[in-house]
Design a protein around this motif. Structure first.
Motif, PDB file in Angstrom:
ATOM      1  N   LYS A  46       0.847  -1.205   0.000  1.00 36.04           N
ATOM      2  CA  LYS A  46       0.000   0.000   0.000  1.00 36.04           C
ATOM      3  C   LYS A  46       0.877   1.248   0.000  1.00 36.04           C
ATOM      4  CE  LYS A  46      -3.793  -2.419   0.689  1.00 36.04           C
ATOM      5  NZ  LYS A  46      -4.917  -2.545  -0.124  1.00 36.04           N
ATOM      6  N   GLU A  47       0.362   2.308   0.548  1.00 29.44           N
ATOM      7  CA  GLU A  47       1.039   3.599   0.532  1.00 29.44           C
ATOM      8  C   GLU A  47       0.626   4.384   1.774  1.00 29.44           C
ATOM      9  OE1 GLU A  47       1.375   7.191  -2.739  1.00 29.44           O
ATOM     10  OE2 GLU A  47      -0.169   5.689  -3.028  1.00 29.44           O
ATOM     11  N   PHE A  48       1.461   5.331   2.192  1.00 28.49           N
ATOM     12  CA  PHE A  48       1.053   6.270   3.241  1.00 28.49           C
ATOM     13  C   PHE A  48       1.643   7.634   2.928  1.00 28.49           C
ATOM     14  CE2 PHE A  48       5.096   4.838   5.088  1.00 28.49           C
ATOM     15  CZ  PHE A  48       5.648   6.019   5.579  1.00 28.49           C
ATOM     16  N   ALA A  49       1.068   8.661   3.535  1.00 24.31           N
ATOM     17  CA  ALA A  49       1.564  10.026   3.367  1.00 24.31           C
ATOM     18  C   ALA A  49       2.063  10.548   4.707  1.00 24.31           C
ATOM     19  CB  ALA A  49       0.454  10.940   2.835  1.00 24.31           C
ATOM     20  N   LEU A  50       3.049  11.414   4.622  1.00 21.63           N
ATOM     21  CA  LEU A  50       3.562  12.123   5.786  1.00 21.63           C
ATOM     22  C   LEU A  50       3.464  13.605   5.472  1.00 21.63           C
ATOM     23  CD1 LEU A  50       5.027  12.173   8.553  1.00 21.63           C
ATOM     24  CD2 LEU A  50       7.175  12.161   7.261  1.00 21.63           C
ATOM     25  N   THR A  51       2.621  14.313   6.203  1.00 19.25           N
ATOM     26  CA  THR A  51       2.464  15.757   6.028  1.00 19.25           C
ATOM     27  C   THR A  51       3.203  16.442   7.167  1.00 19.25           C
ATOM     28  OG1 THR A  51       0.321  15.444   4.958  1.00 19.25           O
ATOM     29  CG2 THR A  51       0.792  17.640   5.821  1.00 19.25           C
ATOM     30  N   ILE A  52       4.042  17.402   6.811  1.00 19.61           N
ATOM     31  CA  ILE A  52       4.886  18.082   7.797  1.00 19.61           C
ATOM     32  C   ILE A  52       4.514  19.558   7.833  1.00 19.61           C
ATOM     33  CG2 ILE A  52       7.257  18.661   8.439  1.00 19.61           C
ATOM     34  CD1 ILE A  52       8.102  16.148   6.803  1.00 19.61           C
ATOM     35  N   PHE A  53       4.197  20.032   9.034  1.00 19.34           N
ATOM     36  CA  PHE A  53       3.856  21.440   9.241  1.00 19.34           C
ATOM     37  C   PHE A  53       5.001  22.132   9.970  1.00 19.34           C
ATOM     38  CE2 PHE A  53      -0.193  19.244   8.980  1.00 19.34           C
ATOM     39  CZ  PHE A  53      -0.906  20.051   8.107  1.00 19.34           C
ATOM     40  N   GLN A  54       5.410  23.277   9.453  1.00 19.76           N
ATOM     41  CA  GLN A  54       6.470  24.069  10.084  1.00 19.76           C
ATOM     42  C   GLN A  54       5.875  24.879  11.226  1.00 19.76           C
ATOM     43  OE1 GLN A  54       8.820  26.476   7.368  1.00 19.76           O
ATOM     44  NE2 GLN A  54       8.928  28.080   8.920  1.00 19.76           N
ATOM     45  N   THR A  55       6.587  24.952  12.349  1.00 21.97           N
ATOM     46  CA  THR A  55       6.058  25.688  13.498  1.00 21.97           C
ATOM     47  C   THR A  55       6.866  26.932  13.836  1.00 21.97           C
ATOM     48  OG1 THR A  55       7.360  24.422  15.100  1.00 21.97           O
ATOM     49  CG2 THR A  55       5.181  23.564  14.536  1.00 21.97           C
ATOM     50  N   GLU A  56       7.933  27.196  13.107  1.00 21.60           N
ATOM     51  CA  GLU A  56       8.802  28.323  13.439  1.00 21.60           C
ATOM     52  C   GLU A  56       8.523  29.510  12.526  1.00 21.60           C
ATOM     53  OE1 GLU A  56      13.303  28.473  14.666  1.00 21.60           O
ATOM     54  OE2 GLU A  56      13.111  28.244  12.511  1.00 21.60           O
ATOM     55  N   GLY A  57       8.599  30.706  13.105  1.00 26.39           N
ATOM     56  CA  GLY A  57       8.482  31.921  12.311  1.00 26.39           C
ATOM     57  C   GLY A  57       7.104  32.172  11.744  1.00 26.39           C
ATOM     58  N   LEU A  58       6.069  31.812  12.473  1.00 27.46           N
ATOM     59  CA  LEU A  58       4.708  31.955  11.952  1.00 27.46           C
ATOM     60  C   LEU A  58       3.975  33.154  12.527  1.00 27.46           C
ATOM     61  CD1 LEU A  58       3.612  28.223  11.931  1.00 27.46           C
ATOM     62  CD2 LEU A  58       4.524  29.577  10.060  1.00 27.46           C
ATOM     63  N   GLY A  59       4.689  34.045  13.154  1.00 31.48           N
ATOM     64  CA  GLY A  59       4.043  35.234  13.688  1.00 31.48           C
ATOM     65  C   GLY A  59       3.070  34.911  14.802  1.00 31.48           C
ATOM     66  N   THR A  60       1.776  35.089  14.532  1.00 35.08           N
ATOM     67  CA  THR A  60       0.772  34.924  15.584  1.00 35.08           C
ATOM     68  C   THR A  60       0.420  33.460  15.863  1.00 35.08           C
ATOM     69  OG1 THR A  60      -0.963  35.223  13.933  1.00 35.08           O
ATOM     70  CG2 THR A  60      -0.271  37.174  15.173  1.00 35.08           C
TER      71      THR A  60
END
Length: 135
Positions: A46-60
């Motif tokens: 099968k298959e899987f996805a890895l979604t990565i969210f950045q947490t640095e420098g996002l202001g508010t």
């Protein structure tokens, strides 16, 4: 038998509590979950996805808000954890790369629909085995 079940429950609960930071898995545990999913996919094709969210420098934005947004969108089979100090990963079993992108847009869209004027959260999506990062 009840003693074994109780002991397993206590050990599992303490492992979960010790491996969580801000309500999501810490780096070593999350990396182990990704490796486990890779092995599963290698076995069943099968298959899987890895979604990565950045947490640095996002202001508010802050990481607590990002985690809350992610938790509104995940399924029961998805896993959320830290990849490092600046990135939160979401492991999406049985999901294509396109599905990973839809998930990320849904996470970001929840804030926009709630009337927020915050900037978009930068994200990247990888899928295994087709579009994978080297390890």
């Amino acid at each position: 038998m009840k003693a074994k079940i109780r002991k397993h429950t206590i050990v599992t609960r303490s492992l979960e509590e010790s491996s969580m930071r801000q309500g999501i898995y810490d780096v070593p545990v999350f990396i182990a979950l990704i490796k486990h999913e890779r092995n599963r996919v290698d076995r069943d094709g099968k298959e899987f996805a890895l979604t990565i969210f950045q947490t640095e420098g996002l202001g508010t934005w802050n990481s607590v808000e990002i985690i809350a947004q992610i938790k509104k969108c995940i399924r029961t089979i998805d896993e959320v954890g830290w990849l490092d100090e600046k990135n939160i990963g979401v492991l999406l079993p049985a999901t294509t790369m396109d599905g990973g992108h839809r998930f990320a847009r849904r996470v970001i869209g929840h804030e926009l629909l709630a009337g927020g004027a915050k900037p978009a959260i930068p994200f990247r999506v990888y899928s295994y085995p087709r579009h994978w990062i080297s390890t």
